[in-house]
Scaffold this motif. Structure first.
Motif, PDB file in Angstrom:
ATOM      1  N   CYS A 210      73.089 -60.098  24.770  1.00 13.27           N
ATOM      2  CA  CYS A 210      72.283 -59.179  23.946  1.00 13.27           C
ATOM      3  C   CYS A 210      72.375 -59.558  22.469  1.00 13.27           C
ATOM      4  CB  CYS A 210      72.754 -57.743  24.160  1.00 13.27           C
ATOM      5  SG  CYS A 210      72.479 -57.115  25.819  1.00 13.27           S
ATOM      6  N   PHE A 211      73.550 -60.007  22.035  1.00 13.49           N
ATOM      7  CA  PHE A 211      73.726 -60.418  20.644  1.00 13.49           C
ATOM      8  C   PHE A 211      72.845 -61.623  20.317  1.00 13.49           C
ATOM      9  CE2 PHE A 211      76.099 -62.930  17.442  1.00 13.49           C
ATOM     10  CZ  PHE A 211      76.023 -62.037  16.391  1.00 13.49           C
ATOM     11  N   LEU A 212      72.782 -62.600  21.203  1.00  8.03           N
ATOM     12  CA  LEU A 212      71.920 -63.763  20.994  1.00  8.03           C
ATOM     13  C   LEU A 212      70.451 -63.372  20.992  1.00  8.03           C
ATOM     14  CD1 LEU A 212      73.757 -66.413  23.203  1.00  8.03           C
ATOM     15  CD2 LEU A 212      73.796 -66.214  20.720  1.00  8.03           C
ATOM     16  N   GLU A 213      70.078 -62.424  21.835  1.00 12.05           N
ATOM     17  CA  GLU A 213      68.695 -61.939  21.841  1.00 12.05           C
ATOM     18  C   GLU A 213      68.346 -61.287  20.505  1.00 12.05           C
ATOM     19  OE1 GLU A 213      66.177 -62.018  23.980  1.00 12.05           O
ATOM     20  OE2 GLU A 213      67.229 -63.306  25.404  1.00 12.05           O
ATOM     21  N   GLU A 214      69.259 -60.514  19.955  1.00 13.76           N
ATOM     22  CA  GLU A 214      69.010 -59.879  18.667  1.00 13.76           C
ATOM     23  C   GLU A 214      68.871 -60.920  17.563  1.00 13.76           C
ATOM     24  OE1 GLU A 214      71.903 -56.965  17.765  1.00 13.76           O
ATOM     25  OE2 GLU A 214      71.593 -55.814  19.615  1.00 13.76           O
ATOM     26  N   CYS A 215      69.697 -61.975  17.591  1.00 13.90           N
ATOM     27  CA  CYS A 215      69.590 -63.041  16.593  1.00 13.90           C
ATOM     28  C   CYS A 215      68.246 -63.749  16.692  1.00 13.90           C
ATOM     29  CB  CYS A 215      70.730 -64.040  16.784  1.00 13.90           C
ATOM     30  SG  CYS A 215      72.373 -63.389  16.425  1.00 13.90           S
ATOM     31  N   THR A 216      67.779 -63.966  17.919  1.00 10.33           N
ATOM     32  CA  THR A 216      66.486 -64.623  18.106  1.00 10.33           C
ATOM     33  C   THR A 216      65.355 -63.772  17.553  1.00 10.33           C
ATOM     34  OG1 THR A 216      67.334 -65.711  20.097  1.00 10.33           O
ATOM     35  CG2 THR A 216      64.939 -65.652  19.808  1.00 10.33           C
ATOM     36  N   ARG A 217      65.395 -62.481  17.841  1.00 11.42           N
ATOM     37  CA  ARG A 217      64.345 -61.579  17.326  1.00 11.42           C
ATOM     38  C   ARG A 217      64.372 -61.517  15.805  1.00 11.42           C
ATOM     39  NH1 ARG A 217      65.869 -58.372  21.838  1.00 11.42           N
ATOM     40  NH2 ARG A 217      67.244 -57.126  20.515  1.00 11.42           N
ATOM     41  N   TYR A 218      65.572 -61.497  15.229  1.00 12.59           N
ATOM     42  CA  TYR A 218      65.685 -61.446  13.772  1.00 12.59           C
ATOM     43  C   TYR A 218      65.090 -62.708  13.150  1.00 12.59           C
ATOM     44  CZ  TYR A 218      67.824 -61.078   9.150  1.00 12.59           C
ATOM     45  OH  TYR A 218      68.019 -61.016   7.801  1.00 12.59           O
ATOM     46  N   ALA A 219      65.397 -63.877  13.734  1.00 11.46           N
ATOM     47  CA  ALA A 219      64.858 -65.127  13.196  1.00 11.46           C
ATOM     48  C   ALA A 219      63.335 -65.174  13.313  1.00 11.46           C
ATOM     49  CB  ALA A 219      65.485 -66.320  13.930  1.00 11.46           C
ATOM     50  N   GLU A 220      62.797 -64.703  14.409  1.00 12.81           N
ATOM     51  CA  GLU A 220      61.341 -64.688  14.583  1.00 12.81           C
ATOM     52  C   GLU A 220      60.682 -63.741  13.589  1.00 12.81           C
ATOM     53  OE1 GLU A 220      59.510 -66.620  16.406  1.00 12.81           O
ATOM     54  OE2 GLU A 220      61.234 -67.677  17.251  1.00 12.81           O
ATOM     55  N   ASN A 221      61.308 -62.602  13.338  1.00  9.87           N
ATOM     56  CA  ASN A 221      60.740 -61.653  12.371  1.00  9.87           C
ATOM     57  C   ASN A 221      60.741 -62.223  10.963  1.00  9.87           C
ATOM     58  OD1 ASN A 221      60.326 -59.756  14.366  1.00  9.87           O
ATOM     59  ND2 ASN A 221      62.282 -58.732  14.033  1.00  9.87           N
ATOM     60  N   ARG A 222      61.784 -62.991  10.619  1.00  7.34           N
ATOM     61  CA  ARG A 222      61.831 -63.607   9.292  1.00  7.34           C
ATOM     62  C   ARG A 222      60.734 -64.658   9.139  1.00  7.34           C
ATOM     63  NH1 ARG A 222      64.633 -60.039   9.309  1.00  7.34           N
ATOM     64  NH2 ARG A 222      62.718 -59.240   8.419  1.00  7.34           N
ATOM     65  N   LYS A 223      60.409 -65.363  10.214  1.00  3.62           N
ATOM     66  CA  LYS A 223      59.360 -66.370  10.133  1.00  3.62           C
ATOM     67  C   LYS A 223      57.994 -65.746   9.882  1.00  3.62           C
ATOM     68  CE  LYS A 223      61.585 -69.795  13.128  1.00  3.62           C
ATOM     69  NZ  LYS A 223      61.479 -70.538  14.419  1.00  3.62           N
ATOM     70  N   SER A 224      57.758 -64.576  10.475  1.00  2.00           N
ATOM     71  CA  SER A 224      56.460 -63.918  10.317  1.00  2.00           C
ATOM     72  C   SER A 224      56.371 -63.037   9.083  1.00  2.00           C
ATOM     73  CB  SER A 224      56.158 -63.068  11.561  1.00  2.00           C
ATOM     74  OG  SER A 224      57.169 -62.084  11.748  1.00  2.00           O
ATOM     75  N   ASP A 225      57.491 -62.869   8.360  1.00  4.12           N
ATOM     76  CA  ASP A 225      57.491 -62.026   7.161  1.00  4.12           C
ATOM     77  C   ASP A 225      56.852 -62.809   6.009  1.00  4.12           C
ATOM     78  OD1 ASP A 225      57.908 -60.296   5.118  1.00  4.12           O
ATOM     79  OD2 ASP A 225      60.079 -60.119   5.378  1.00  4.12           O
ATOM     80  N   PRO A 226      55.763 -62.308   5.417  1.00  5.87           N
ATOM     81  CA  PRO A 226      55.122 -63.061   4.326  1.00  5.87           C
ATOM     82  C   PRO A 226      56.016 -63.264   3.114  1.00  5.87           C
ATOM     83  CG  PRO A 226      53.973 -60.959   4.753  1.00  5.87           C
ATOM     84  CD  PRO A 226      55.074 -61.070   5.732  1.00  5.87           C
ATOM     85  N   CYS A 227      56.990 -62.375   2.890  1.00  5.03           N
ATOM     86  CA  CYS A 227      57.876 -62.527   1.742  1.00  5.03           C
ATOM     87  C   CYS A 227      58.891 -63.650   1.935  1.00  5.03           C
ATOM     88  CB  CYS A 227      58.624 -61.223   1.469  1.00  5.03           C
ATOM     89  SG  CYS A 227      57.550 -59.873   0.941  1.00  5.03           S
ATOM     90  N   LYS A 228      59.044 -64.133   3.175  1.00 13.14           N
ATOM     91  CA  LYS A 228      60.022 -65.171   3.456  1.00 13.14           C
ATOM     92  C   LYS A 228      59.352 -66.515   3.747  1.00 13.14           C
ATOM     93  CE  LYS A 228      63.329 -62.092   3.371  1.00 13.14           C
ATOM     94  NZ  LYS A 228      64.329 -62.065   2.304  1.00 13.14           N
ATOM     95  N   ARG A 229      58.096 -66.645   3.378  1.00 17.26           N
ATOM     96  CA  ARG A 229      57.389 -67.882   3.708  1.00 17.26           C
ATOM     97  C   ARG A 229      57.955 -69.080   2.973  1.00 17.26           C
ATOM     98  NH1 ARG A 229      51.331 -66.827   2.330  1.00 17.26           N
ATOM     99  NH2 ARG A 229      52.378 -65.802   0.589  1.00 17.26           N
ATOM    100  N   PHE A 230      58.250 -68.911   1.695  1.00 18.23           N
ATOM    101  CA  PHE A 230      58.645 -70.049   0.872  1.00 18.23           C
ATOM    102  C   PHE A 230      60.158 -70.102   0.793  1.00 18.23           C
ATOM    103  CE2 PHE A 230      54.528 -68.545  -0.703  1.00 18.23           C
ATOM    104  CZ  PHE A 230      53.773 -69.674  -0.446  1.00 18.23           C
ATOM    105  N   THR A 231      60.732 -71.067   1.483  1.00 16.77           N
ATOM    106  CA  THR A 231      62.177 -71.245   1.469  1.00 16.77           C
ATOM    107  C   THR A 231      62.585 -72.513   0.734  1.00 16.77           C
ATOM    108  OG1 THR A 231      62.036 -72.375   3.609  1.00 16.77           O
ATOM    109  CG2 THR A 231      62.465 -69.998   3.625  1.00 16.77           C
ATOM    110  N   HIS A 232      61.625 -73.281   0.231  1.00 14.59           N
ATOM    111  CA  HIS A 232      61.933 -74.477  -0.550  1.00 14.59           C
ATOM    112  C   HIS A 232      60.805 -74.706  -1.536  1.00 14.59           C
ATOM    113  CE1 HIS A 232      59.332 -75.943   2.690  1.00 14.59           C
ATOM    114  NE2 HIS A 232      58.976 -76.902   1.870  1.00 14.59           N
ATOM    115  N   ASP A 233      61.079 -75.537  -2.509  1.00 14.12           N
ATOM    116  CA  ASP A 233      60.103 -75.803  -3.567  1.00 14.12           C
ATOM    117  C   ASP A 233      58.892 -76.529  -3.000  1.00 14.12           C
ATOM    118  OD1 ASP A 233      58.882 -75.999  -5.941  1.00 14.12           O
ATOM    119  OD2 ASP A 233      60.230 -77.495  -6.818  1.00 14.12           O
ATOM    120  N   GLN A 234      57.718 -75.965  -3.219  1.00 13.25           N
ATOM    121  CA  GLN A 234      56.495 -76.559  -2.689  1.00 13.25           C
ATOM    122  C   GLN A 234      56.055 -77.707  -3.593  1.00 13.25           C
ATOM    123  OE1 GLN A 234      55.243 -75.535   0.211  1.00 13.25           O
ATOM    124  NE2 GLN A 234      56.896 -74.042   0.357  1.00 13.25           N
TER     125      GLN A 234
END
Length: 339
Positions: free
Chosen positions: A79-103
């Motif tokens: 269950c802990f790994l499932e929660e980590c996977t969901r958290y990572a997927e949510n961060r990818k779809s969050d528009p505020c987290k799109r830019f993680t490096h200098d474009q």
């Protein structure tokens, strides 16, 4: 009969836990999932949580030996790994987290600003769009006139202690400062009492206004160097803003400290351009370790590359995608190259 059996089972369970570790007067009935403290009742549970600052939730990242793991631990880890996977997927779809490096591909306006600053020998660093300093920046380049209008943050230091300001510094911001104006011309509205702004800030800037424009010293907060938060460059008040920024590193917009003393404000130290250059050079130098000379290493690498390319040429006409060919190629390479 059933009541006797349940009572016997309860006695065995409590005896297995031992005595309550809080009151030490009764047999324990419960064990804390997190700290494993044995308790006998709700008041003892509350006391143990308050004294040990325990929330009663099991630490799912705690190491458990494999021979002690049960089905409950396996299910908890899953269950802990499932929660980590969901958290990572949510961060990818969050528009505020799109830019993680200098474009690399900047917008046209920002690209023009950076190139124009580079021509002026100014290292302009633009942050990502989610940074507050980038959102506040109002600096723009008049492309037709080829002129910068900088956003300048003025920090007037050595303010009287009764003002109750952090580090005795008051902050003012000018959103558009012509780079062709001198620092004295830009700051005169805060010092000369003929201007309304100076009269409104009479209480805070009394010492600066008393000293006058000629006695003020200007310090640019350093960027891109070690301990940049406590270091600054001395500026020339008779030169234009653009001339004072030549050879400096600017993050979004300049921050200039103003004091009526010929020394940096309290908590800051002066730095020279040559010192900045030396520090950047030291950071770029690789760490050298004792060993064979660089020429010998380079020759060995060249020999290895030559052997590799000869073998690759020998197999150029064959399909080397199969596993057997890969193994044969690797064996021949190991025989020819002594690592």
């Amino acid at each position: 009969m059933a009541d006797e059996t349940s009572t016997k089972t309860r006695i065995q369970r409590t005896m297995r836990l031992g005595m309550c570790e809080v009151c030490a007067a009764k047999e324990a009935c419960y064990a804390c999932p997190k700290c494993e403290v044995k308790t006998c009742s709700l008041p003892c549970v509350q006391i143990h949580k308050k004294e040990l600052n325990c929330d009663g939730q099991r630490d799912r990242t705690k190491f458990v030996p494999l021979n002690e793991m049960t089905s409950r631990e396996f299910m908890s880890d899953y269950c802990f790994l499932e929660e980590c996977t969901r958290y990572a997927e949510n961060r990818k779809s969050d528009p505020c987290k799109r830019f993680t490096h200098d474009q690399r591909n900047l917008p046209v306006t920002q690209h023009r600003m950076r190139m124009a600053a580079k021509k002026r020998n100014i290292n302009l660093r633009l942050q990502l769009e989610n940074f507050s300093r980038h959102k506040e920046n109002t600096t723009f380049l008049n492309w037709k006139l080829g002129r910068f209008h900088w956003r300048v943050e003025w920090l007037f230091a050595n303010i009287p202690c009764e003002a109750s300001l952090p580090r005795n510094i008051v902050r003012f911001v000018d959103e558009e400062c012509n780079e062709e104006l001198t620092l004295s011309d830009l700051v005169v509205k805060y010092v000369d009492l003929q201007h309304e702004t100076a009269r409104d800030q009479r209480k805070l800037l009394a010492n600066h206004q008393t000293a006058g424009i000629g006695q003020l010293s200007f310090w640019l907060r350093a960027e891109g160097v070690r301990r940049s938060s406590t270091r600054c460059y001395l500026l020339d008040s008779t030169k234009t803003l653009g001339e004072n920024l030549v050879g400096r590193t600017i993050v979004e917009f300049p921050t200039i400290l103003v004091t009526y003393e010929p020394k940096p404000p309290g908590g800051y130290e002066a730095i020279d351009s040559s010192e900045e250059f030396e520090e950047e050079q030291e950071e770029d130098l690789p760490v050298t370790k004792p060993g064979p000379s660089s020429n010998a290493v380079a020759e060995d690498l060249d020999d290895s590359h030559d052997v590799y390319y000869k073998l690759a040429a020998a197999f150029a006409g064959e399909d080397v995608s199969e596993t057997e060919d890969d193994e044969e190629f690797e064996e021949i390479y190991k025989q020819r190259v002594v690592l």
